[in-house]
Design an enzyme around this catalytic site. Structure first.
Site, PDB file in Angstrom:
ATOM      1  N   ASP A  81       0.844  -1.189   0.000  1.00 56.20           N
ATOM      2  CA  ASP A  81       0.000   0.000   0.000  1.00 56.20           C
ATOM      3  C   ASP A  81       0.881   1.241   0.000  1.00 56.20           C
ATOM      4  OD1 ASP A  81      -2.363  -1.450   0.041  1.00 56.20           O
ATOM      5  OD2 ASP A  81      -2.366  -1.605   2.231  1.00 56.20           O
ATOM      6  N   TYR A  98       5.049  -9.529   7.076  1.00 56.63           N
ATOM      7  CA  TYR A  98       4.644  -8.155   7.396  1.00 56.63           C
ATOM      8  C   TYR A  98       4.927  -7.866   8.856  1.00 56.63           C
ATOM      9  CZ  TYR A  98       1.832  -8.321   3.108  1.00 56.63           C
ATOM     10  OH  TYR A  98       1.404  -8.437   1.813  1.00 56.63           O
ATOM     11  N   TYR A 157      -4.829  -9.675   2.056  1.00 60.88           N
ATOM     12  CA  TYR A 157      -4.848  -8.268   2.482  1.00 60.88           C
ATOM     13  C   TYR A 157      -4.685  -8.236   3.996  1.00 60.88           C
ATOM     14  CZ  TYR A 157      -6.651  -7.033  -2.149  1.00 60.88           C
ATOM     15  OH  TYR A 157      -6.813  -6.855  -3.493  1.00 60.88           O
TER      16      TYR A 157
END
Ligand SMILES: [Zn+2]
Ligand SMILES: [Zn+2]
Length: 443
Positions: free
Chosen positions: A265, A331, A404
Site C-alpha cells: 500500500d 509483514y 490483504y
C-alpha cells in the site's frame, strides 16, 4: 522429371534470374549459393543445346533463345550474335523476385547504416514480402512439381544476414536476437527493432506515501489541472519512476515497464531485503552497462526514499516468475485495539493464527476497482514481537501472497474471517504496516 527438364520448361515460360532458378533446387547439393546453382543449370542447358545443334537438331536453337531472354544468360546472347542469329530482347525483370535478389548488397548496406547507433551481440533479419510475390512462388512450384526449393524470404534473410554478419563480426540468432532487422525488399526499406533489455533486482521503500506505479490524475487524465498542480499525476513520484528513469538513461532506451512481485500500500514501507522487480527497457541503444554504477545512481537520485540492490540481467521469462502471486510475504503491523489486551489474549492470538486458513472477500476499500470475490489464503505464522502499550502491539505475520493484511487485522466488517479483531473480540486498527520480506528464491 529431372532437374534440366524442369529448368528448361520453367525458362520456356518465365524469366528467372540465376538465384530464382537455383532456389528451386536449393535443397540439392551443398556449399553452393542459389545463384551458383542457377548459373550451373543454365550453363548445362546451354552446352547440351549447343551439342544438339551441332548434331543438326534445329529445335535446340529455341533453348538457346530462351536462355538469352528469359534466362538473362549473357553467353547465350553472345553465341546467337556470333552465329548470326537474331538476339531476342531482354525481359524487364525476373518473374519471381522482380530484381530483389540482386539488391541484397544494397539492402545490407542500408541495414548497416540503420544499425550504427545500436549496441548488439547478435541479430536476425526478418523479410516482409508482398503476399502476391509469395503466392506467385507457390504457384510456380505447383505448376512444375518442384520439391526441393527454398522460399525467397529465406534466401533474402540468409544472404542479407551473411553480409551483415561479415561486416560486423556478429552472429545471427534465431531464438532470442538482441535486434530484429526488418527488411522490405520490394520497398527497399530497412527498420531496426531492438528487443528489450530486462534488469531484475529488489527495491526497498524507506518512506511512506509513495505509490509503486505512477498515479495519473483521475480528473485530467494526465494532461494537467489545478487538482494535480499541473503535473498530471496525484503523487509527485513513484517507485517505478525513481527506478526506471536512471535505467532508461543508462540504456538509452525509449521507455520502460516496471514489473514487481506484488505491491505494498502507499502508506506501507517495503523493508528487509526488498521486493523483487524487473525493469523492461524498451528500444535500448545500449545493452550492457555497469549495473553496480547504475544501482548507485538510482539510489543517489532516490535520496533515501527508495533503494535498489542486486541488479542483474535476466530474460523475459523472469517477469512471469516475479509476478506470480504465490510468494509468501512477511509483514510487521502495529495494531491498536479499542481496549487494553492481556498477555494471555495475545498468546491465544499467536496460537490461533499460526497455520490458519482465511476466507477473504475483496476489501471494501478496493471494491471500486477490483471484482468482488472470495479468496482463500493461509497465515503461516503470527508473532507478537513487541508490546507498545496496554492496547498497542507490534506483530509479525508470515502469510500467502495476495492476502490483504489490513483486513486480517480489522475484519473488514465481517468480509475477512477469521480476523484478529474477531478473535480478540475487540475493535482493531492498523497504525503502521511494513512489508519486511517477500520470500522468493533466486530472485
Ligand atoms: Zn529472381
Ligand atoms: Zn490533473
Amino acid at each position: 522429371m529431372d532437374i534440366l527438364k524442369k529448368a528448361r520448361s520453367m525458362l520456356e515460360k518465365y524469366p528467372l534470374c540465376d538465384s530464382c532458378l537455383g532456389r528451386q533446387f536449393a535443397l540439392l547439393g551443398y556449399g553452393l549459393s542459389n545463384a551458383e546453382r542457377g548459373r550451373a543449370v543454365k550453363t548445362t542447358l546451354f552446352l547440351t543445346a549447343h551439342l544438339r545443334l551441332k548434331e543438326g537438331d534445329e529445335e535446340a536453337l529455341k533453348v538457346i533463345r530462351d536462355l538469352a531472354s528469359n534466362g538473362f544468360f549473357e553467353p547465350a546472347r553472345a553465341f546467337l550474335e556470333k552465329i548470326g542469329q537474331e538476339v531476342p530482347p531482354r525481359p524487364e525483370e525476373c518473374y519471381l523476385c522482380c530484381g530483389m535478389t540482386v539488391k541484397v548488397g544494397e539492402l545490407a548496406s542500408k541495414a548497416l547504416e540503420a544499425l550504427k547507433d545500436y549496441e548488439f551481440y547478435n541479430f536476425l533479419v526478418g523479410i516482409e514480402l508482398p503476399p502476391e510475390i509469395e503466392e506467385r512462388e507457390d504457384a510456380l512450384r505447383a505448376e512444375f512439381g518442384i520439391e526441393h526449393a527454398e522460399a525467397l524470404r529465406n534466401e533474402l534473410s540468409r544472404e542479407i544476414g551473411k553480409l551483415i554478419s561479415k561486416a560486423l563480426n556478429v552472429p545471427v540468432e534465431y531464438r532470442k536476437p538482441d535486434i530484429l532487422i526488418l527488411v522490405r525488399p520490394s520497398e527497399g526499406t530497412v527498420e531496426v527493432q531492438p528487443n528489450p533489455v530486462f534488469i531484475a533486482g529488489r527495491y526497498r521503500k524507506l518512506v511512506r506515501g509513495i505509490p509503486q506505479a505512477k498515479w495519473i490524475c483521475t480528473r485530467c487524465g494526465g494532461r494537467g489541472c489545478p487538482r494535480c498542480n499541473w503535473t498530471g499525476k496525484l503523487y509527485p513520484t513513484s517507485i517505478s519512476e525513481l527506478v526506471c528513469e536512471p535505467v532508461i538513461e543508462a540504456f538509452q532506451g525509449e521507455d520502460a515497464a516496471f514489473h514487481a512481485a506484488g505491491r505494498e500500500d502507499i502508506d506501507a514501507r517495503m523493508l528487509g531485503p526488498g521486493r523483487p522487480f524487473v525493469v523492461e527497457v524498451k528500444r535500448p541503444r545500449k545493452r550492457k552497462v555497469d549495473l553496480r554504477a547504475l544501482e548507485e545512481e538510482i539510489n543517489r537520485r532516490a535520496k533515501g526514499m527508495v533503494s535498489v540492490s542486486g541488479l542483474k540481467y535476466v530474460d523475459r521469462d523472469f517477469i512471469r516468475r516475479v509476478k506470480s502471486e504465490k510468494a509468501e510475504k512477511i509483514y510487521e503491523v502495529v495494531v491498536k485495539f479499542d481496549r487494553p489486551v492481556s498477555d494471555e489474549e495475545l498468546s491465544r492470538l499467536e496460537e490461533a493464527f499460526s497455520g490458519i486458513t482465511i476466507r477473504q472477500r475483496t476489501p471494501l476499500r478496493v471494491l471500486h476497482r477490483r471484482p468482488d470475490k472470495t479468496r482463500i489464503r493461509s497465515v503461516r505464522e503470527l508473532k507478537v514481537i513487541k508490546r507498545l502499550g496496554p492496547d498497542v502491539v507490534r506483530i509479525r505475520v508470515r502469510c500467502d501472497g495476495g492476502l490483504y493484511v489490513k483486513e486480517l487485522v480489522t475484519g473488514d466488517e465481517g468480509r475477512t474471517r477469521p480476523s484478529i479483531s474477531e478473535l480478540i473480540r475487540a475493535g482493531a486498527q492498523v497504525l503502521e504496516l511494513d512489508v519486511v520480506d517477500v520470500l522468493m528464491e533466486g530472485v
